[in-house]
Write an enzyme that holds these catalytic residues in place. Structure first.
Site, PDB file in Angstrom:
ATOM      1  N   ASN A 208       0.869  -1.182   0.000  1.00 48.63           N
ATOM      2  CA  ASN A 208       0.000   0.000   0.000  1.00 48.63           C
ATOM      3  C   ASN A 208       0.906   1.232   0.000  1.00 48.63           C
ATOM      4  O   ASN A 208       2.116   1.117   0.224  1.00 48.63           O
ATOM      5  CB  ASN A 208      -0.939  -0.043   1.224  1.00 48.63           C
ATOM      6  CG  ASN A 208      -0.163  -0.056   2.515  1.00 48.63           C
ATOM      7  OD1 ASN A 208       0.524   0.909   2.842  1.00 48.63           O
ATOM      8  ND2 ASN A 208      -0.227  -1.162   3.246  1.00 48.63           N
ATOM      9  N   ASP A 277      -3.617  -6.600   5.116  1.00 41.92           N
ATOM     10  CA  ASP A 277      -4.632  -7.486   5.704  1.00 41.92           C
ATOM     11  C   ASP A 277      -4.627  -8.874   5.072  1.00 41.92           C
ATOM     12  O   ASP A 277      -5.187  -9.808   5.625  1.00 41.92           O
ATOM     13  CB  ASP A 277      -6.027  -6.872   5.515  1.00 41.92           C
ATOM     14  CG  ASP A 277      -6.247  -5.685   6.442  1.00 41.92           C
ATOM     15  OD1 ASP A 277      -5.662  -5.695   7.541  1.00 41.92           O
ATOM     16  OD2 ASP A 277      -6.991  -4.758   6.071  1.00 41.92           O
ATOM     17  N   LYS A 287       9.045 -16.994 -10.681  1.00 40.05           N
ATOM     18  CA  LYS A 287       8.242 -15.860 -11.150  1.00 40.05           C
ATOM     19  C   LYS A 287       6.991 -16.378 -11.883  1.00 40.05           C
ATOM     20  O   LYS A 287       7.096 -17.267 -12.737  1.00 40.05           O
ATOM     21  CB  LYS A 287       9.107 -15.011 -12.099  1.00 40.05           C
ATOM     22  CG  LYS A 287       8.412 -13.793 -12.590  1.00 40.05           C
ATOM     23  CD  LYS A 287       9.299 -13.034 -13.573  1.00 40.05           C
ATOM     24  CE  LYS A 287       8.466 -11.983 -14.266  1.00 40.05           C
ATOM     25  NZ  LYS A 287       9.020 -11.555 -15.517  1.00 40.05           N
ATOM     26  N   PHE A 322      -4.536   3.190  14.718  1.00 39.32           N
ATOM     27  CA  PHE A 322      -4.896   4.151  13.673  1.00 39.32           C
ATOM     28  C   PHE A 322      -6.051   3.558  12.881  1.00 39.32           C
ATOM     29  O   PHE A 322      -6.197   2.335  12.820  1.00 39.32           O
ATOM     30  CB  PHE A 322      -3.697   4.415  12.749  1.00 39.32           C
ATOM     31  CG  PHE A 322      -2.708   5.383  13.343  1.00 39.32           C
ATOM     32  CD1 PHE A 322      -1.953   5.020  14.456  1.00 39.32           C
ATOM     33  CD2 PHE A 322      -2.548   6.652  12.811  1.00 39.32           C
ATOM     34  CE1 PHE A 322      -1.053   5.917  15.020  1.00 39.32           C
ATOM     35  CE2 PHE A 322      -1.651   7.551  13.355  1.00 39.32           C
ATOM     36  CZ  PHE A 322      -0.901   7.182  14.470  1.00 39.32           C
ATOM     37  N   LYS A 336     -13.210  -0.181  15.751  1.00 40.72           N
ATOM     38  CA  LYS A 336     -11.836  -0.680  15.918  1.00 40.72           C
ATOM     39  C   LYS A 336     -11.343  -0.446  17.346  1.00 40.72           C
ATOM     40  O   LYS A 336     -10.683  -1.291  17.933  1.00 40.72           O
ATOM     41  CB  LYS A 336     -10.896  -0.013  14.904  1.00 40.72           C
ATOM     42  CG  LYS A 336     -11.133  -0.519  13.489  1.00 40.72           C
ATOM     43  CD  LYS A 336     -10.332   0.216  12.443  1.00 40.72           C
ATOM     44  CE  LYS A 336     -10.845  -0.204  11.050  1.00 40.72           C
ATOM     45  NZ  LYS A 336     -10.253   0.541   9.967  1.00 40.72           N
ATOM     46  N   LYS A 340     -10.443  -3.844  19.343  1.00 40.74           N
ATOM     47  CA  LYS A 340      -9.007  -4.076  19.559  1.00 40.74           C
ATOM     48  C   LYS A 340      -8.562  -3.614  20.947  1.00 40.74           C
ATOM     49  O   LYS A 340      -7.370  -3.547  21.219  1.00 40.74           O
ATOM     50  CB  LYS A 340      -8.194  -3.386  18.450  1.00 40.74           C
ATOM     51  CG  LYS A 340      -8.588  -3.858  17.036  1.00 40.74           C
ATOM     52  CD  LYS A 340      -7.638  -3.392  15.958  1.00 40.74           C
ATOM     53  CE  LYS A 340      -8.199  -3.702  14.579  1.00 40.74           C
ATOM     54  NZ  LYS A 340      -7.205  -3.775  13.523  1.00 40.74           N
TER      55      LYS A 340
END
Ligand code: CTP
Length: 399
Positions: A208, A277, A287, A322, A336, A340
């Site tokens: 990301n 995730d 490959k 976050f 969250k 958590k």
């Protein structure tokens, strides 16, 4: 301020005369003050005035045989605890933001390694100028602190923002800078940052766009405020802040292992990493080849949720998560926070332009364990880091 070495850097604005009083005030607080002047500051107040009051030679000439010989600016830079630029003109701000070093002040700034505070003063048109604003943003993003100018009558007979902040305010900011400097001493803070790379084959991975800037800012500021810092980072282009215990990793699994190892010894966890995730169900040894026009289906399996794992072993630690969201910001952050078992969550809308991933700035909303919501304005990640650390300090003390 006893035993504190402060460089008072004065640039060429009409407010330079106020720096004389500021010097006296700093000396009254028992600070050791070294004066440095920009090229033209001496047009407003003579070096002799500052020299007589500070009882030290003033550094004001870059090309001066006597001072070049003993590399004076380097020595001052090495010794000072703080560089305070007051007043800072638009020109001096421009030099500092852009790395120019053509006078004693800007030269010293480039060589200086310690914390820097700037109290600007200029005409209101200059203050509102986009070039000046951009220079200020640049400096803020590098951790320089600003003492904002006040509104009022200016030397050019206009009214508006641009007047040098009240000297008492400047003194108060310098004082609180020294007080907070080691306010995190004794706290062990674990920070995670950056993205993770989940490999598909020897040359490809899923990731990301996280730059790691937020986590690195937290680690850097926490270290500067006296904490013992462990920084676990996925792959980024950033240089680890000096003095932190740096641990590099690539995958979510590796990051989870490192967090599990370090967390029990820590008082605080700041989980700012953008952890992947999903990971490939099967890592191809060779490959993956393209087969004509045929598509590819990737089979992905979930990674371990590191914060979920931490919630199972959490004792007295203060844990900050976050929430990167593109919709239902507060609701998703609250879910969250609860699931958590977090003490604080920092929510941000990653779809908003100019903030979030990659950017030096962010606009975040904090939600604490009492589910109190606080919207912060858009600001540099370094500033957000300091606000977070203030919250962590008061939260960790209450625990
Ligand atoms: N996080 C984690 N382990 C993961 C994924 C995320 O510890 N495998 C942490 C992040 O570091 C962040 C918080 O969980 O502090 C929330 O991450 P975010 O990506 O916003 O949410 P997710 O929990 O992954 O849920 P979703 O992607 O569905 O929004």
């Amino acid at each position: 301020m006893k035993n504190k070495n402060i460089v008072l850097a004065v640039s060429a604005g009409i407010a330079a005369y106020k720096a004389v009083e500021l010097l006296r005030m700093l000396m009254k607080e028992e600070a050791e003050v070294q004066i440095v002047l920009s090229a033209n500051a001496g047009e407003f107040v003579t070096p002799l005035t500052f020299e007589a009051l500070s009882r030290k030679p003033v550094y004001h000439q870059l090309f001066n045989l006597e001072s070049s010989a003993d590399m004076k600016h380097i020595r001052i830079a090495e010794n000072a605890d703080l560089m305070l630029v007051a007043p800072a003109t638009a020109s001096t701000l421009g030099k500092m933001a852009n790395g120019l070093a053509d006078d004693a002040l800007s030269n010293l700034y480039l060589a200086f390694k310690g914390p820097v505070m700037i109290a600007p003063a200029m005409n209101e048109g200059m203050w509102r100028n986009l070039a000046v604003k951009e220079n200020i943003e640049k400096l803020k993003s590098r951790g320089v602190k600003f003492i904002e100018p006040e509104e009022g009558e200016l030397a050019c007979k206009t009214n508006g923002p641009g007047r040098l902040a009240n000297l008492d305010t400047i003194l108060e900011r310098v004082n609180s800078h020294f007080k907070q400097f080691h306010d995190l001493h004794g706290l062990r803070i674990l920070v995670t940052a950056g993205p993770t790379h989940e490999p598909l084959d020897p040359v490809r991975f899923i990731s990301n766009p996280s730059s790691g800037k937020m986590g690195y800012a937290v680690a850097e500021q926490a270290k500067a405020r006296g904490a013992e810092v462990v920084l676990i980072s996925g792959p980024t282009h950033l240089k680890p802040p000096t003095g932190v215990d740096f641990k590099a990793c690539k995958t979510a699994g590796e990051m989870n292992n490192l967090v599990q190892q370090c967390f029990p010894q820590c008082d605080v966890l700041v989980m700012s990493a953008a952890v992947g995730d999903f990971t490939a169900e099967k890592l191809e040894k060779e490959k993956i080849k393209k087969r004509g026009k045929e598509g590819q289906t990737l089979n992905l399996v979930p990674t371990k949720d590191i914060l979920m794992e931490v919630s199972k072993i959490k004792t007295q630690q203060f844990v900050v998560g976050f929430a990167a969201e593109t919709q239902n910001l507060i609701q998703s952050a609250l879910e969250k926070l609860r699931s958590k078992r977090l003490d604080l969550i920092v929510a941000n809308d990653i779809s908003a332009p100019g903030i979030g991933f990659q950017s030096d700035n962010n606009q975040v909303t904090l939600v604490d364990s009492n589910e109190q919501v606080e919207n912060l304005p858009r600001m540099a990640k370094q500033e957000i880091a300091n606000i977070l650390l203030d919250k962590i300090l008061s939260g960790a003390r209450e625990k």
